[in-house]
Design a protein around this motif. Sequence first.
Motif: not given
Length: 473
Positions: A183, A200-202
Amino acid sequence: MDVKNRKKQAFKYIITDYVAALLSWSFLFLFRKLIISQPDVDIVEILHEVSFVKGIIIIPLFWLLFYYISGEYNAPFRRSRLHELGRTVFVTTLGVVLIFFILILDDTIISYKNYYQSFVFLWGIHFSLTYFPRLYLTTQMIHKLQKRIIGFNTIIVGGNNKALKVYEELEQNQKSFGNKIIGFVTIDNETSTLFTGQIPHLGTVENLINIINKENVEEVIIAIESSERENLQQILVKTKATDVVIKAIPDLLDILSGSVCIPSPLGFPIIELSHELMPSWQYNLKRVMDVLVSALALIILSPVFIILAIGVKISSKGPIFYTHKRMGRYGKPFTIYKFRSMIVDSENEGPALSRDNDPRITPFGRFMRKMRFDEFPQFYNVLVGDMSLVGPRPERHFFIKKIIEKAPHYLLLYKIRPGITSWGQVKFGYAENVDEMVERLKYDIIYIENMSIYVDLKIMIYTIKTVLEGSGK
Protein backbone atom coordinates in the motif's frame (compact mmCIF):
# COMPACT_ATOMS: atom_id res chain seq x y z
CA MET A 1 8.49 -11.62 6.53
CA ASP A 2 6.93 -11.83 9.96
CA VAL A 3 8.83 -12.55 13.17
CA LYS A 4 7.98 -16.27 12.99
CA ASN A 5 9.51 -16.66 9.51
CA ARG A 6 12.60 -14.64 10.51
CA LYS A 7 13.14 -16.87 13.53
CA LYS A 8 12.64 -19.98 11.40
CA GLN A 9 15.22 -18.82 8.85
CA ALA A 10 17.69 -17.81 11.57
CA PHE A 11 17.18 -21.22 13.20
CA LYS A 12 18.29 -22.92 9.97
CA TYR A 13 21.58 -20.99 10.08
CA ILE A 14 21.97 -21.77 13.79
CA ILE A 15 21.51 -25.53 13.21
CA THR A 16 24.01 -25.68 10.34
CA ASP A 17 26.52 -23.57 12.32
CA TYR A 18 26.12 -25.82 15.35
CA VAL A 19 26.71 -29.00 13.35
CA ALA A 20 29.69 -27.40 11.57
CA ALA A 21 31.28 -26.38 14.90
CA LEU A 22 30.71 -29.83 16.43
CA LEU A 23 32.17 -31.68 13.44
CA SER A 24 35.13 -29.34 12.94
CA TRP A 25 36.18 -29.67 16.60
CA SER A 26 35.75 -33.48 16.44
CA PHE A 27 37.88 -33.70 13.29
CA LEU A 28 40.55 -31.45 14.84
CA PHE A 29 40.67 -33.60 17.97
CA LEU A 30 41.08 -36.76 15.89
CA PHE A 31 43.65 -35.06 13.65
CA ARG A 32 45.79 -34.04 16.61
CA LYS A 33 45.54 -37.44 18.31
CA LEU A 34 45.81 -39.78 15.32
CA ILE A 35 48.22 -37.84 13.10
CA ILE A 36 50.25 -35.47 15.30
CA SER A 37 50.46 -36.92 18.82
CA GLN A 38 49.60 -40.64 19.06
CA PRO A 39 49.29 -42.37 15.68
CA ASP A 40 48.73 -45.79 17.26
CA VAL A 41 46.00 -44.81 19.74
CA ASP A 42 42.59 -46.50 19.55
CA ILE A 43 39.94 -44.18 18.07
CA VAL A 44 37.31 -45.53 20.48
CA GLU A 45 39.48 -44.50 23.44
CA ILE A 46 39.82 -41.01 21.97
CA LEU A 47 36.06 -40.55 21.69
CA HIS A 48 35.67 -41.45 25.37
CA GLU A 49 38.22 -38.93 26.63
CA VAL A 50 36.82 -36.30 29.00
CA SER A 51 38.46 -33.45 27.05
CA PHE A 52 36.78 -34.62 23.84
CA VAL A 53 33.34 -34.81 25.45
CA LYS A 54 33.78 -31.37 27.05
CA GLY A 55 34.89 -29.96 23.71
CA ILE A 56 31.87 -31.15 21.70
CA ILE A 57 29.60 -29.61 24.35
CA ILE A 58 31.36 -26.29 24.94
CA ILE A 59 32.92 -25.45 21.56
CA PRO A 60 29.67 -25.40 19.50
CA LEU A 61 28.02 -23.21 22.16
CA PHE A 62 31.03 -20.89 22.05
CA TRP A 63 30.66 -20.54 18.27
CA LEU A 64 26.91 -19.86 18.46
CA LEU A 65 27.44 -17.16 21.09
CA PHE A 66 30.31 -15.73 19.03
CA TYR A 67 28.13 -15.66 15.88
CA TYR A 68 25.24 -14.07 17.78
CA ILE A 69 27.42 -11.28 19.19
CA SER A 70 28.92 -10.76 15.72
CA GLY A 71 25.42 -10.17 14.35
CA GLU A 72 25.30 -13.22 12.09
CA TYR A 73 21.63 -13.92 12.87
CA ASN A 74 20.31 -10.35 12.96
CA ALA A 75 18.74 -10.21 9.49
CA PRO A 76 18.48 -13.75 8.06
CA PHE A 77 16.58 -12.61 4.96
CA ARG A 78 18.97 -9.76 4.12
CA ARG A 79 22.11 -11.69 3.27
CA SER A 80 24.10 -11.79 0.05
CA ARG A 81 26.48 -14.48 -1.14
CA LEU A 82 29.41 -12.08 -1.29
CA HIS A 83 28.61 -10.83 2.20
CA GLU A 84 28.36 -14.45 3.35
CA LEU A 85 31.85 -15.21 2.07
CA GLY A 86 33.47 -12.13 3.64
CA ARG A 87 31.73 -12.51 7.00
CA THR A 88 32.50 -16.24 7.23
CA VAL A 89 36.20 -15.69 6.48
CA PHE A 90 36.46 -12.90 9.05
CA VAL A 91 34.50 -14.57 11.86
CA THR A 92 36.13 -17.98 11.28
CA THR A 93 39.59 -16.45 11.47
CA LEU A 94 38.83 -14.53 14.66
CA GLY A 95 37.08 -17.48 16.32
CA VAL A 96 39.81 -19.98 15.44
CA VAL A 97 42.48 -17.62 16.80
CA LEU A 98 40.58 -17.38 20.10
CA ILE A 99 40.11 -21.16 20.36
CA PHE A 100 43.72 -21.79 19.37
CA PHE A 101 45.22 -19.50 21.99
CA ILE A 102 42.78 -20.41 24.77
CA LEU A 103 42.62 -24.18 24.37
CA ILE A 104 45.52 -25.44 22.29
CA LEU A 105 48.67 -23.48 23.13
CA ASP A 106 49.12 -25.28 26.47
CA ASP A 107 49.34 -28.69 24.76
CA THR A 108 52.56 -30.67 24.79
CA ILE A 109 53.97 -30.68 21.28
CA ILE A 110 56.93 -32.15 19.46
CA SER A 111 57.45 -29.21 17.12
CA TYR A 112 55.98 -25.74 16.60
CA LYS A 113 55.12 -26.98 13.13
CA ASN A 114 52.30 -28.90 14.83
CA TYR A 115 50.73 -25.61 15.90
CA TYR A 116 50.63 -24.34 12.33
CA GLN A 117 49.26 -27.65 11.08
CA SER A 118 46.51 -27.61 13.71
CA PHE A 119 45.63 -23.98 13.02
CA VAL A 120 45.39 -24.44 9.24
CA PHE A 121 43.45 -27.69 9.65
CA LEU A 122 40.91 -26.17 12.07
CA TRP A 123 40.48 -23.02 9.96
CA GLY A 124 40.04 -24.97 6.74
CA ILE A 125 37.63 -27.58 8.07
CA HIS A 126 35.58 -25.07 10.10
CA PHE A 127 35.32 -22.59 7.22
CA SER A 128 34.28 -25.29 4.74
CA LEU A 129 31.67 -26.90 7.00
CA THR A 130 30.26 -23.47 7.92
CA TYR A 131 30.36 -21.60 4.61
CA PHE A 132 28.92 -24.10 2.15
CA PRO A 133 25.69 -24.83 4.11
CA ARG A 134 25.30 -21.08 4.61
CA LEU A 135 25.86 -20.51 0.89
CA TYR A 136 23.14 -23.04 0.09
CA LEU A 137 20.63 -21.45 2.50
CA THR A 138 21.42 -17.93 1.27
CA THR A 139 21.16 -18.91 -2.41
CA GLN A 140 17.84 -20.63 -1.75
CA MET A 141 16.55 -17.55 0.03
CA ILE A 142 17.71 -15.15 -2.73
CA HIS A 143 15.94 -17.23 -5.39
CA LYS A 144 12.69 -17.11 -3.39
CA LEU A 145 12.99 -13.34 -3.10
CA GLN A 146 13.66 -12.92 -6.82
CA LYS A 147 10.70 -15.14 -7.75
CA ARG A 148 8.41 -13.24 -5.33
CA ILE A 149 7.72 -16.38 -3.29
CA ILE A 150 8.67 -14.37 -0.24
CA GLY A 151 9.11 -10.63 0.20
CA PHE A 152 9.42 -7.69 2.56
CA ASN A 153 6.17 -5.88 3.30
CA THR A 154 6.83 -2.45 1.79
CA ILE A 155 4.89 0.79 1.76
CA ILE A 156 5.48 3.85 -0.39
CA VAL A 157 5.22 7.31 1.15
CA GLY A 158 3.82 9.53 -1.58
CA GLY A 159 1.00 9.37 -4.09
CA ASN A 160 2.09 11.33 -7.15
CA ASN A 161 4.41 10.91 -10.16
CA LYS A 162 7.58 9.93 -8.31
CA ALA A 163 5.77 7.37 -6.16
CA LEU A 164 3.97 5.85 -9.14
CA LYS A 165 7.25 5.52 -11.04
CA VAL A 166 8.81 3.65 -8.10
CA TYR A 167 5.85 1.28 -7.89
CA GLU A 168 5.81 0.53 -11.62
CA GLU A 169 9.58 -0.05 -11.72
CA LEU A 170 9.44 -2.49 -8.80
CA GLU A 171 6.47 -4.40 -10.19
CA GLN A 172 7.69 -4.61 -13.79
CA ASN A 173 11.16 -5.99 -13.04
CA GLN A 174 11.43 -9.65 -14.00
CA LYS A 175 13.45 -10.40 -10.86
CA SER A 176 12.08 -8.95 -7.65
CA PHE A 177 14.27 -6.98 -5.27
CA GLY A 178 12.29 -8.46 -2.39
CA ASN A 179 9.76 -5.64 -2.03
CA LYS A 180 6.13 -6.68 -1.60
CA ILE A 181 4.18 -3.44 -2.01
CA ILE A 182 1.16 -3.59 0.31
CA GLY A 183 0.00 0.00 0.00
CA PHE A 184 0.90 3.66 0.08
CA VAL A 185 0.75 6.53 2.57
CA THR A 186 0.09 10.14 1.67
CA ILE A 187 1.14 13.38 3.34
CA ASP A 188 -2.48 14.31 4.01
CA ASN A 189 -5.95 12.92 3.31
CA GLU A 190 -5.80 13.16 -0.45
CA THR A 191 -8.95 11.65 -1.94
CA SER A 192 -7.48 11.13 -5.39
CA THR A 193 -3.96 10.02 -6.31
CA LEU A 194 -2.23 8.31 -9.22
CA PHE A 195 -2.43 5.06 -7.24
CA THR A 196 -6.23 5.05 -7.14
CA GLY A 197 -7.46 1.52 -7.87
CA GLN A 198 -3.97 -0.07 -7.90
CA ILE A 199 -2.83 -0.50 -4.28
CA PRO A 200 -4.56 0.34 -0.98
CA HIS A 201 -4.32 3.78 0.60
CA LEU A 202 -3.28 2.88 4.17
CA GLY A 203 -3.53 6.35 5.69
CA THR A 204 -1.46 9.46 6.21
CA VAL A 205 1.97 10.27 7.60
CA GLU A 206 0.28 11.33 10.84
CA ASN A 207 -0.45 7.64 11.58
CA LEU A 208 2.74 6.24 10.04
CA ILE A 209 4.02 4.43 13.16
CA ASN A 210 0.67 2.70 13.74
CA ILE A 211 0.50 1.68 10.08
CA ILE A 212 4.01 0.21 10.18
CA ASN A 213 3.26 -1.81 13.33
CA LYS A 214 -0.20 -2.95 12.22
CA GLU A 215 0.84 -4.04 8.71
CA ASN A 216 4.20 -5.58 9.79
CA VAL A 217 6.01 -3.24 7.40
CA GLU A 218 9.71 -3.99 6.86
CA GLU A 219 10.66 -1.35 4.29
CA VAL A 220 9.51 2.21 3.69
CA ILE A 221 10.28 3.92 0.38
CA ILE A 222 9.96 7.70 0.57
CA ALA A 223 8.97 9.02 -2.85
CA ILE A 224 7.58 12.47 -2.18
CA GLU A 225 7.61 15.36 -4.62
CA SER A 226 9.94 18.37 -4.21
CA SER A 227 6.93 20.46 -3.17
CA GLU A 228 6.33 18.08 -0.24
CA ARG A 229 9.91 18.14 1.03
CA GLU A 230 9.00 20.25 4.07
CA ASN A 231 7.36 17.09 5.46
CA LEU A 232 10.54 15.02 5.17
CA GLN A 233 11.71 15.60 8.75
CA GLN A 234 8.37 14.44 10.16
CA ILE A 235 8.50 11.30 7.99
CA LEU A 236 12.08 10.51 8.99
CA VAL A 237 11.44 10.95 12.72
CA LYS A 238 8.49 8.56 12.57
CA THR A 239 10.16 5.93 10.40
CA LYS A 240 13.38 5.99 12.45
CA ALA A 241 11.29 5.24 15.54
CA THR A 242 10.45 1.83 14.04
CA ASP A 243 12.32 -1.26 12.93
CA VAL A 244 12.17 -0.66 9.18
CA VAL A 245 14.65 -0.17 6.38
CA ILE A 246 14.19 3.38 5.09
CA LYS A 247 14.88 4.19 1.46
CA ALA A 248 14.33 7.46 -0.37
CA ILE A 249 14.16 8.61 -3.96
CA PRO A 250 16.42 11.71 -4.10
CA ASP A 251 15.65 14.78 -6.13
CA LEU A 252 18.03 16.60 -8.46
CA LEU A 253 19.44 18.72 -5.61
CA ASP A 254 20.56 15.60 -3.72
CA ILE A 255 22.24 14.18 -6.82
CA LEU A 256 24.07 17.41 -7.64
CA SER A 257 25.23 17.84 -4.04
CA GLY A 258 26.85 14.39 -4.09
CA SER A 259 24.48 12.71 -1.62
CA VAL A 260 23.81 9.91 -4.12
CA CYS A 261 26.99 8.10 -5.05
CA ILE A 262 25.99 4.42 -5.38
CA PRO A 263 24.08 3.38 -8.50
CA SER A 264 20.79 1.57 -7.90
CA PRO A 265 19.81 -1.64 -9.72
CA LEU A 266 16.50 0.09 -10.42
CA GLY A 267 15.97 2.54 -13.26
CA PHE A 268 16.35 5.46 -10.83
CA PRO A 269 18.71 6.40 -7.99
CA ILE A 270 17.75 5.36 -4.47
CA ILE A 271 19.52 5.95 -1.16
CA GLU A 272 19.19 4.03 2.09
CA LEU A 273 18.71 6.25 5.12
CA SER A 274 18.68 3.57 7.82
CA HIS A 275 21.61 3.42 10.20
CA GLU A 276 22.43 1.39 13.28
CA LEU A 277 22.80 3.23 16.57
CA MET A 278 25.50 0.76 17.65
CA PRO A 279 27.70 -1.72 15.79
CA SER A 280 25.97 -5.13 15.62
CA TRP A 281 28.48 -6.80 17.92
CA GLN A 282 27.99 -4.14 20.61
CA TYR A 283 24.21 -4.26 20.27
CA ASN A 284 24.16 -8.04 20.70
CA LEU A 285 26.73 -7.94 23.50
CA LYS A 286 24.47 -5.40 25.24
CA ARG A 287 21.62 -7.93 25.07
CA VAL A 288 23.87 -10.73 26.40
CA MET A 289 24.85 -8.47 29.30
CA ASP A 290 21.18 -7.65 29.93
CA VAL A 291 20.25 -11.33 30.20
CA LEU A 292 23.23 -12.36 32.34
CA VAL A 293 23.06 -9.40 34.75
CA SER A 294 19.27 -9.51 35.17
CA ALA A 295 19.28 -13.29 35.74
CA LEU A 296 22.04 -12.95 38.36
CA ALA A 297 20.26 -9.99 39.97
CA LEU A 298 16.99 -11.90 40.29
CA ILE A 299 18.86 -14.78 41.97
CA ILE A 300 21.28 -12.84 44.20
CA LEU A 301 18.75 -10.17 45.24
CA SER A 302 15.95 -12.67 46.00
CA PRO A 303 16.40 -12.17 49.80
CA VAL A 304 16.14 -8.39 49.27
CA PHE A 305 13.01 -8.94 47.17
CA ILE A 306 11.40 -10.80 50.07
CA ILE A 307 12.29 -8.06 52.55
CA LEU A 308 10.97 -5.33 50.24
CA ALA A 309 7.80 -7.31 49.57
CA ILE A 310 7.16 -7.61 53.31
CA GLY A 311 7.87 -3.90 53.77
CA VAL A 312 5.38 -2.94 51.03
CA LYS A 313 2.70 -5.23 52.46
CA ILE A 314 3.11 -4.01 56.04
CA SER A 315 3.38 -0.29 55.20
CA SER A 316 0.05 0.04 53.35
CA LYS A 317 -2.93 -1.90 52.06
CA GLY A 318 -2.81 -3.18 48.53
CA PRO A 319 -0.76 -5.43 46.22
CA ILE A 320 3.00 -5.81 46.53
CA PHE A 321 3.66 -5.05 42.87
CA TYR A 322 2.55 -2.14 40.74
CA THR A 323 1.89 -3.02 37.10
CA HIS A 324 1.13 -0.65 34.28
CA LYS A 325 1.25 -0.46 30.49
CA ARG A 326 4.23 1.48 29.17
CA MET A 327 5.38 2.16 25.62
CA GLY A 328 8.36 0.08 24.62
CA ARG A 329 10.62 -0.42 21.66
CA TYR A 330 9.10 0.58 18.30
CA GLY A 331 6.11 2.05 20.16
CA LYS A 332 4.77 -1.33 21.25
CA PRO A 333 3.17 -1.47 24.73
CA PHE A 334 4.34 -3.82 27.48
CA THR A 335 3.58 -4.38 31.17
CA ILE A 336 6.11 -2.88 33.56
CA TYR A 337 6.64 -4.26 37.08
CA LYS A 338 7.64 -2.24 40.14
CA PHE A 339 7.33 -2.55 43.89
CA ARG A 340 4.31 -0.45 44.80
CA SER A 341 5.47 2.82 46.35
CA MET A 342 2.14 4.67 46.37
CA ILE A 343 -1.23 4.16 47.99
CA VAL A 344 -3.82 2.11 46.09
CA ASP A 345 -5.95 4.08 43.59
CA SER A 346 -3.39 6.89 43.54
CA GLU A 347 -4.50 7.87 40.03
CA ASN A 348 -8.28 7.83 40.45
CA GLU A 349 -8.43 11.34 39.02
CA GLY A 350 -6.28 10.43 36.00
CA PRO A 351 -2.58 9.92 35.22
CA ALA A 352 -0.30 12.10 37.35
CA LEU A 353 3.44 12.32 37.84
CA SER A 354 5.00 12.09 41.29
CA ARG A 355 6.43 15.22 42.90
CA ASP A 356 8.34 16.30 46.01
CA ASN A 357 6.37 15.58 49.19
CA ASP A 358 3.76 13.73 47.15
CA PRO A 359 1.10 12.59 49.67
CA ARG A 360 0.35 9.51 47.54
CA ILE A 361 3.80 8.03 48.25
CA THR A 362 3.90 5.77 51.30
CA PRO A 363 6.71 6.19 53.87
CA PHE A 364 8.25 2.88 52.84
CA GLY A 365 7.71 3.82 49.19
CA ARG A 366 9.63 7.05 49.73
CA PHE A 367 12.56 5.04 51.07
CA MET A 368 12.44 2.64 48.10
CA ARG A 369 12.28 5.44 45.55
CA LYS A 370 15.22 7.23 47.16
CA MET A 371 17.30 4.04 46.90
CA ARG A 372 15.71 3.05 43.55
CA PHE A 373 14.67 -0.29 45.13
CA ASP A 374 11.17 0.03 43.65
CA GLU A 375 12.68 -0.57 40.20
CA PHE A 376 14.18 -3.99 41.09
CA PRO A 377 11.29 -6.09 39.64
CA GLN A 378 12.13 -4.63 36.25
CA PHE A 379 15.03 -7.06 36.05
CA TYR A 380 12.29 -9.46 34.96
CA ASN A 381 11.27 -7.04 32.20
CA VAL A 382 14.91 -7.00 31.08
CA LEU A 383 15.17 -10.78 31.14
CA VAL A 384 12.14 -11.29 28.87
CA GLY A 385 13.29 -8.57 26.43
CA ASP A 386 10.82 -5.76 27.15
CA MET A 387 13.54 -3.55 28.61
CA SER A 388 17.30 -3.16 28.86
CA LEU A 389 19.52 -2.37 31.82
CA VAL A 390 20.31 1.01 30.25
CA GLY A 391 17.93 2.99 28.07
CA PRO A 392 15.43 5.86 28.23
CA ARG A 393 12.85 5.37 30.99
CA PRO A 394 9.56 3.99 29.60
CA GLU A 395 6.62 6.38 29.75
CA ARG A 396 2.85 6.08 29.62
CA HIS A 397 1.09 6.77 26.33
CA PHE A 398 -0.86 9.60 27.99
CA PHE A 399 2.31 11.57 28.76
CA ILE A 400 4.09 10.63 25.53
CA LYS A 401 1.36 12.36 23.53
CA LYS A 402 1.88 15.52 25.62
CA ILE A 403 5.67 15.35 25.20
CA ILE A 404 5.40 14.90 21.42
CA GLU A 405 3.30 18.07 21.17
CA LYS A 406 6.33 20.00 22.48
CA ALA A 407 9.16 17.75 21.26
CA PRO A 408 8.25 15.55 18.24
CA HIS A 409 11.77 14.07 18.26
CA TYR A 410 10.80 12.10 21.39
CA LEU A 411 9.76 9.38 18.92
CA LEU A 412 13.45 8.67 18.29
CA LEU A 413 13.54 7.00 21.73
CA TYR A 414 11.29 4.27 20.33
CA LYS A 415 14.30 3.00 18.39
CA ILE A 416 15.75 1.23 21.44
CA ARG A 417 14.51 -0.73 24.43
CA PRO A 418 13.62 1.41 27.45
CA GLY A 419 15.85 0.87 30.47
CA ILE A 420 15.87 0.44 34.23
CA THR A 421 18.28 3.34 34.37
CA SER A 422 19.23 6.02 31.87
CA TRP A 423 21.46 9.01 31.38
CA GLY A 424 18.41 11.20 31.87
CA GLN A 425 17.54 9.41 35.12
CA VAL A 426 21.10 9.74 36.42
CA LYS A 427 21.55 13.41 35.46
CA PHE A 428 18.00 14.64 35.99
CA GLY A 429 16.06 12.15 38.10
CA TYR A 430 12.26 11.77 38.22
CA ALA A 431 10.32 14.40 36.25
CA GLU A 432 7.38 16.10 38.01
CA ASN A 433 5.69 17.56 34.91
CA VAL A 434 5.75 17.44 31.12
CA ASP A 435 8.16 20.40 30.88
CA GLU A 436 10.66 18.52 33.04
CA MET A 437 10.12 15.42 30.88
CA VAL A 438 11.05 17.50 27.82
CA GLU A 439 14.07 18.85 29.70
CA ARG A 440 15.17 15.31 30.59
CA LEU A 441 14.66 14.24 26.98
CA LYS A 442 17.85 16.01 25.86
CA TYR A 443 19.93 13.63 28.00
CA ASP A 444 18.22 10.60 26.43
CA ILE A 445 18.81 11.97 22.93
CA ILE A 446 22.48 12.47 23.80
CA TYR A 447 22.55 8.84 24.96
CA ILE A 448 21.11 7.32 21.78
CA GLU A 449 23.46 9.42 19.66
CA ASN A 450 26.44 8.11 21.62
CA MET A 451 25.35 4.56 22.48
CA SER A 452 28.13 2.12 23.28
CA ILE A 453 29.00 -0.57 25.81
CA TYR A 454 31.37 1.91 27.46
CA VAL A 455 28.60 4.49 27.92
CA ASP A 456 26.27 1.80 29.34
CA LEU A 457 28.89 0.75 31.88
CA LYS A 458 29.45 4.37 32.84
CA ILE A 459 25.72 4.93 33.43
CA MET A 460 25.44 1.72 35.48
CA ILE A 461 28.35 2.84 37.69
CA TYR A 462 26.66 6.22 38.26
CA THR A 463 23.41 4.42 39.08
CA ILE A 464 25.08 2.11 41.61
CA LYS A 465 26.69 5.19 43.16
CA THR A 466 23.24 6.85 43.41
CA VAL A 467 21.80 3.74 45.08
CA LEU A 468 24.64 3.45 47.60
CA GLU A 469 24.44 7.15 48.46
CA GLY A 470 20.65 7.10 48.60
CA SER A 471 20.60 10.29 46.57
CA GLY A 472 17.82 9.35 44.17
CA LYS A 473 15.24 12.02 43.47
